[in-house]
Design a protein around this motif. Structure first.
Motif, PDB file in Angstrom:
ATOM      1  N   ILE A  56       0.813  -1.232   0.071  1.00 18.71           N
ATOM      2  CA  ILE A  56      -0.057  -0.011   0.066  1.00 18.71           C
ATOM      3  C   ILE A  56       0.784   1.411   0.030  1.00 18.71           C
ATOM      4  O   ILE A  56       0.729   2.103  -0.610  1.00 18.71           O
ATOM      5  CB  ILE A  56      -0.788  -0.146   1.254  1.00 18.71           C
ATOM      6  CG1 ILE A  56      -1.923  -0.993   1.203  1.00 18.71           C
ATOM      7  CG2 ILE A  56      -1.833   1.535   1.398  1.00 18.71           C
ATOM      8  CD1 ILE A  56      -2.749  -1.302   2.371  1.00 18.71           C
ATOM      9  N   PHE A  61      -3.610   4.718  -2.621  1.00 15.96           N
ATOM     10  CA  PHE A  61      -4.532   3.668  -2.262  1.00 15.96           C
ATOM     11  C   PHE A  61      -5.927   4.337  -1.703  1.00 15.96           C
ATOM     12  O   PHE A  61      -5.772   5.268  -0.933  1.00 15.96           O
ATOM     13  CB  PHE A  61      -3.998   3.021  -1.393  1.00 15.96           C
ATOM     14  CG  PHE A  61      -4.794   1.733  -0.875  1.00 15.96           C
ATOM     15  CD1 PHE A  61      -4.639   0.606  -1.509  1.00 15.96           C
ATOM     16  CD2 PHE A  61      -5.644   1.725   0.317  1.00 15.96           C
ATOM     17  CE1 PHE A  61      -5.487  -0.757  -1.200  1.00 15.96           C
ATOM     18  CE2 PHE A  61      -6.210   0.557   0.623  1.00 15.96           C
ATOM     19  CZ  PHE A  61      -6.348  -0.690  -0.029  1.00 15.96           C
ATOM     20  N   PHE A  63      -9.930   3.835   0.290  1.00 13.44           N
ATOM     21  CA  PHE A  63     -10.960   2.921   0.842  1.00 13.44           C
ATOM     22  C   PHE A  63     -12.171   3.142  -0.193  1.00 13.44           C
ATOM     23  O   PHE A  63     -12.527   4.089  -0.508  1.00 13.44           O
ATOM     24  CB  PHE A  63     -11.107   3.450   2.364  1.00 13.44           C
ATOM     25  CG  PHE A  63     -10.254   3.195   3.312  1.00 13.44           C
ATOM     26  CD1 PHE A  63      -9.781   1.970   3.387  1.00 13.44           C
ATOM     27  CD2 PHE A  63      -9.819   4.236   4.227  1.00 13.44           C
ATOM     28  CE1 PHE A  63      -8.918   2.019   4.477  1.00 13.44           C
ATOM     29  CE2 PHE A  63      -9.074   4.017   5.269  1.00 13.44           C
ATOM     30  CZ  PHE A  63      -8.507   2.625   5.460  1.00 13.44           C
ATOM     31  N   THR A  64     -12.709   1.839  -0.512  1.00  9.56           N
ATOM     32  CA  THR A  64     -13.714   1.949  -1.518  1.00  9.56           C
ATOM     33  C   THR A  64     -14.940   1.040  -0.841  1.00  9.56           C
ATOM     34  O   THR A  64     -14.511   0.282   0.159  1.00  9.56           O
ATOM     35  CB  THR A  64     -13.437   1.095  -2.680  1.00  9.56           C
ATOM     36  OG1 THR A  64     -12.670  -0.218  -2.623  1.00  9.56           O
ATOM     37  CG2 THR A  64     -12.659   2.276  -3.546  1.00  9.56           C
ATOM     38  N   ILE A 278      -7.599   6.554   8.396  1.00  8.35           N
ATOM     39  CA  ILE A 278      -9.181   6.288   8.679  1.00  8.35           C
ATOM     40  C   ILE A 278     -10.065   7.401   8.763  1.00  8.35           C
ATOM     41  O   ILE A 278     -11.010   7.580   8.182  1.00  8.35           O
ATOM     42  CB  ILE A 278      -9.330   5.177   9.910  1.00  8.35           C
ATOM     43  CG1 ILE A 278      -8.608   3.981   9.402  1.00  8.35           C
ATOM     44  CG2 ILE A 278     -10.782   5.045  10.082  1.00  8.35           C
ATOM     45  CD1 ILE A 278      -8.591   2.941  10.349  1.00  8.35           C
ATOM     46  N   PRO A 283      -5.010   6.052   3.745  1.00  9.82           N
ATOM     47  CA  PRO A 283      -4.454   4.945   4.062  1.00  9.82           C
ATOM     48  C   PRO A 283      -3.121   4.569   3.433  1.00  9.82           C
ATOM     49  O   PRO A 283      -2.219   3.983   4.420  1.00  9.82           O
ATOM     50  CB  PRO A 283      -5.216   3.800   3.551  1.00  9.82           C
ATOM     51  CG  PRO A 283      -6.049   4.454   2.321  1.00  9.82           C
ATOM     52  CD  PRO A 283      -6.258   5.760   2.796  1.00  9.82           C
TER      53      PRO A 283
ATOM     54  N   LEU B 129      -3.671  -1.076  10.662  1.00  6.55           N
ATOM     55  CA  LEU B 129      -4.452  -0.456   9.523  1.00  6.55           C
ATOM     56  C   LEU B 129      -4.445  -1.344   8.263  1.00  6.55           C
ATOM     57  O   LEU B 129      -5.642  -1.633   7.836  1.00  6.55           O
ATOM     58  CB  LEU B 129      -3.257   0.664   8.889  1.00  6.55           C
ATOM     59  CG  LEU B 129      -4.009   1.599   7.976  1.00  6.55           C
ATOM     60  CD1 LEU B 129      -4.801   2.672   8.486  1.00  6.55           C
ATOM     61  CD2 LEU B 129      -3.154   1.939   6.833  1.00  6.55           C
ATOM     62  N   TYR B 132      -7.081  -3.698   9.208  1.00  8.96           N
ATOM     63  CA  TYR B 132      -8.316  -3.166   9.312  1.00  8.96           C
ATOM     64  C   TYR B 132      -8.736  -3.285   7.669  1.00  8.96           C
ATOM     65  O   TYR B 132     -10.162  -3.537   7.392  1.00  8.96           O
ATOM     66  CB  TYR B 132      -8.396  -1.606   9.627  1.00  8.96           C
ATOM     67  CG  TYR B 132      -9.428  -0.908   9.283  1.00  8.96           C
ATOM     68  CD1 TYR B 132     -10.779  -1.065   9.928  1.00  8.96           C
ATOM     69  CD2 TYR B 132      -9.743  -0.045   8.256  1.00  8.96           C
ATOM     70  CE1 TYR B 132     -11.889  -0.318   9.929  1.00  8.96           C
ATOM     71  CE2 TYR B 132     -10.740   0.604   8.020  1.00  8.96           C
ATOM     72  CZ  TYR B 132     -11.694   0.825   8.784  1.00  8.96           C
ATOM     73  OH  TYR B 132     -13.110   1.505   8.484  1.00  8.96           O
ATOM     74  N   VAL B 133      -8.164  -2.785   6.637  1.00  7.66           N
ATOM     75  CA  VAL B 133      -8.340  -2.902   5.327  1.00  7.66           C
ATOM     76  C   VAL B 133      -8.935  -4.220   5.134  1.00  7.66           C
ATOM     77  O   VAL B 133      -9.522  -4.537   4.441  1.00  7.66           O
ATOM     78  CB  VAL B 133      -7.220  -2.485   4.394  1.00  7.66           C
ATOM     79  CG1 VAL B 133      -7.470  -2.646   2.978  1.00  7.66           C
ATOM     80  CG2 VAL B 133      -6.820  -1.152   4.668  1.00  7.66           C
ATOM     81  N   ARG B 137     -12.815  -4.593   5.104  1.00  4.77           N
ATOM     82  CA  ARG B 137     -13.005  -4.534   3.695  1.00  4.77           C
ATOM     83  C   ARG B 137     -13.109  -5.642   2.649  1.00  4.77           C
ATOM     84  O   ARG B 137     -14.341  -5.964   1.821  1.00  4.77           O
ATOM     85  CB  ARG B 137     -12.066  -3.420   2.900  1.00  4.77           C
ATOM     86  CG  ARG B 137     -12.527  -2.321   2.134  1.00  4.77           C
ATOM     87  CD  ARG B 137     -11.554  -1.542   1.661  1.00  4.77           C
ATOM     88  NE  ARG B 137     -10.480  -2.323   0.591  1.00  4.77           N
ATOM     89  CZ  ARG B 137     -10.393  -2.491  -0.715  1.00  4.77           C
ATOM     90  NH1 ARG B 137     -11.019  -1.256  -1.265  1.00  4.77           N
ATOM     91  NH2 ARG B 137      -9.405  -2.996  -1.305  1.00  4.77           N
ATOM     92  N   LEU B 220     -12.008   0.023  15.901  1.00  5.46           N
ATOM     93  CA  LEU B 220     -11.812   0.382  14.290  1.00  5.46           C
ATOM     94  C   LEU B 220     -13.058  -0.881  14.109  1.00  5.46           C
ATOM     95  O   LEU B 220     -13.578  -0.058  12.764  1.00  5.46           O
ATOM     96  CB  LEU B 220     -10.696  -0.095  13.792  1.00  5.46           C
ATOM     97  CG  LEU B 220      -9.326   0.819  14.435  1.00  5.46           C
ATOM     98  CD1 LEU B 220      -8.064   0.139  13.715  1.00  5.46           C
ATOM     99  CD2 LEU B 220      -9.432   2.020  13.724  1.00  5.46           C
TER     100      LEU B 220
END
Lengths: 312, 285
Positions: A56, A61, A63-64, A278, A283, B129, B132-133, B137, B220
């Motif tokens: 990343i 990058f 968030f989607t 966040i 990110p 982090l 979390y992704v 996600r 989170l």
């Protein structure tokens, strides 16, 4: 072992290899099988995220929403350039250094003195051990609530101090916010290190104390020339733990000093990762910051190890 | 004789007086915040002045207030599910891994053990982090117990403790059972585990405080208030819900008491199992 000793030597020599060889083949399957859930866990929770962070950090990058795919183009070192030019990042790393400078000497000094005082047959030993350990097992969030109340501007400590109370008060003062976090963490974890030093003190030879007493050393002199060098391995652990704690700091700056203190005075790198990654949706910046933090932890750990082991 | 004997005793008692003063000062510094927390949580009007340290006009209103603001029961249930999930995974998979690392041979054993030691040195929050992704996600586990448990599922310190304990057991103990044709699982369950009960208890206590007290990760992954463990809902009360109750400081301290109590009680109950040697072996890696 004891079985082999009891048996006749000839019998052992002829019979031992066959079952062991068979056993070894059978065992390897069970061993690998038993350990596989743990290995899977290490891969999913440590290895993949670690590699993913690095990936990343070199891409743009976003968030989607789940299911939507957006390209993450390669951007080289651009995220790292952003990290290194952001003044708040520098402040956050400086804050960890402040944390270490306060936390390490306080922890070593206080826990060593308390452990030395606890290291004898005294009445109430169990009570003191329990008392020292209670903050360590208690949730940070609960303790932060009490500390906010103790050190708030209209709190217990300021009432005690009266006109000597700092202005602005402890947790909202840009000079005191980070030291307060360092003191809070020292207090919370001290019991753990008292126990660590207590265990370590058992390994310091009694004859060293007797010999130094014979040479006319007083209690204080003995403490510094026998006890302190005797527990050096434990001290190295304190330093390493402090570095890891400093690198992990999040709930204390977030909750105790209201999201990182005035002017980021108590912002930690992990808090910054959370805010940038966040809250603000970058990110990639946060990932690059994470990689820099890992490098920082490694460099500081190696330096600390060199420093604490130089005396040997 | 009579001239020399009093002197060492006098010096000794002076020494132990210093000990007691130091230890008592320490105990006050460690315990006063807890005392203040309990008294503050029971007062009708909790203000920060010195009088707050004196118990008077005690009431349970603060507990009712924090309960209505963050639904304590639901938060406690969430904390409990997360903690029990972690304990179960650590117990089942951790014992298996610890036994394999101590008593069995297999390819890659050295590498796994090295990884076990290394993992304890990695600042875990760094991984939050990317985790979390991945978890929220890619795996869609936000607001889900599985997602809350996953990063802590197997406690490496506990695996290390199990491994140390099983390694102390003589191999000859297991050889006999193997020659009789017992499977490794049976040997572990019938012979090794019963002997390892003290280690299991220590490991479970050590493991318990992690997920019970954890804040950042569940903070989170849980956005839904109904899924938040107590540490998270109490923190959200601390930072933005305090205005909703009559005595905010008292309600906050009441919530803090509820969060602190289970870990403290468990620790005090099993304190004698929680010895310094265990801690020592737990951190030697």
């Amino acid at each position: 072992m004891s079985v082999n000793l009891d048996a006749a030597p000839g019998a052992v020599r002829t019979s031992a290899p066959a079952p062991r060889g068979k056993a070894r083949r059978g065992l390897s399957r069970a061993g690998a099988l038993f350990v596989s859930p743990y290995v899977l866990f290490l891969v999913v929770v440590f290895a993949v995220p670690l590699v993913y962070t690095v990936w990343i950090s070199f891409h743009r990058f976003y968030f989607t929403a789940p299911g939507t795919d957006i390209d993450s183009p390669w951007v080289g070192l651009s995220n790292y350039r952003d990290v290194f030019t952001d003044p708040v990042v520098g402040q956050a790393f400086l804050n960890i250094l402040i944390f270490l400078v306060i936390n390490v000497p306080l922890t070593v000094g206080l826990s060593l003195v308390l452990a030395a005082a606890l290291n004898s047959k005294i009445r109430g030993r169990g009570f003191f051990r329990a008392a020292f350990y209670v903050p360590y097992v208690t949730a940070s969030v609960a303790l932060v609530a009490v500390w906010q109340f103790l050190f708030g501007s209209d709190g217990f400590v300021n009432h005690l101090l009266g006109s000597h109370a700092p202005d602005p008060s402890w947790l909202v003062n840009s000079h005191l916010a980070m030291p307060m976090i360092a003191v809070f963490v020292t207090w919370k974890q001290l019991g753990f290190f008292v126990m660590l030093y207590l265990a370590s003190l058992q390994n310091v030879g009694k004859e060293l104390y007797e010999a130094s007493a014979m040479d006319g050393a007083g209690k204080v002199r003995q403490f510094f020339s026998v006890t302190v060098p005797g527990v050096r391995p434990a001290t190295t652990l304190v330093v390493i733990y402090a570095i890891i704690t400093g690198a992990n700091l999040f709930s204390e700056p977030y909750l105790l000093t209201g999201g990182g203190g005035p002017d980021h005075a108590s912002t930690s790198p992990v808090l910054l990762m959370y805010q940038k990654g966040i809250e603000q949706g970058h990110p990639d910046f946060a990932a690059a910051l994470g990689v820099v933090l890992v490098a920082f932890v490694m460099v500081v750990s190696i330096a600390a190890r060199k420093l604490t082991e130089r005396g040997d | 004789m009579s001239a020399t004997t009093p002197r060492p005793t006098r010096r000794l008692s002076a020494g132990s007086a210093v000990r007691y003063v130091l230890l008592s000062l320490g105990a006050v510094a460690f315990l006063f915040p807890f005392y203040y927390m309990v008294v503050g949580s029971l007062r009708g009007q909790t203000v920060g002045d010195l009088s707050a340290a004196v118990p008077s006009g005690l009431t349970g209103d603060n507990y009712a207030a924090v309960n209505s603001a963050i639904s304590l029961g639901r938060s406690l249930l969430n904390s409990g599910i997360m903690t029990i999930g972690v304990l179960l995974c650590t117990l089942v998979f951790g014992v298996l891994a610890g036994y394999a690392l101590a008593q069995l041979r297999f390819r890659g054993k050295g590498a796994v053990f090295a990884a076990l030691l290394l993992v304890q040195m990695i600042p875990f929050q760094l991984l939050t982090l990317p985790l979390y992704v991945l978890v929220v996600r890619d795996y869609g586990l936000g607001d889900n117990y599985l997602g809350m448990i996953l990063p802590f599922a197997i406690n490496s310190t506990a695996v290390f403790l199990f491994r140390q304990f099983f390694a102390q057991m003589p191999q000859s103990l297991f050889e006999a059972a193997r020659i009789d044709g017992a499977s490794e699982l049976r040997i572990l369950w019938r012979i090794a585990l019963p002997m390892a009960r003290p280690a299991v208890l220590t490991a479970l206590l050590l493991t318990f405080i992690g997920p019970w007290n954890e804040f950042l990760w569940p903070f989170l992954v849980t956005k839904d208030a109904d899924m938040q463990p107590l540490a998270v809902s109490l923190a959200s009360f601390l930072s933005n819900l305090q205005g909703t109750v009559a005595n905010p400081a008292g309600a906050l301290l009441a919530g803090a008491c509820v969060l602190a109590l289970p870990a403290v009680v468990l620790f005090l109950l099993f304190q004698r199992h929680f010895t310094s040697t265990d801690i020592d072996s737990g951190v030697k890696g």
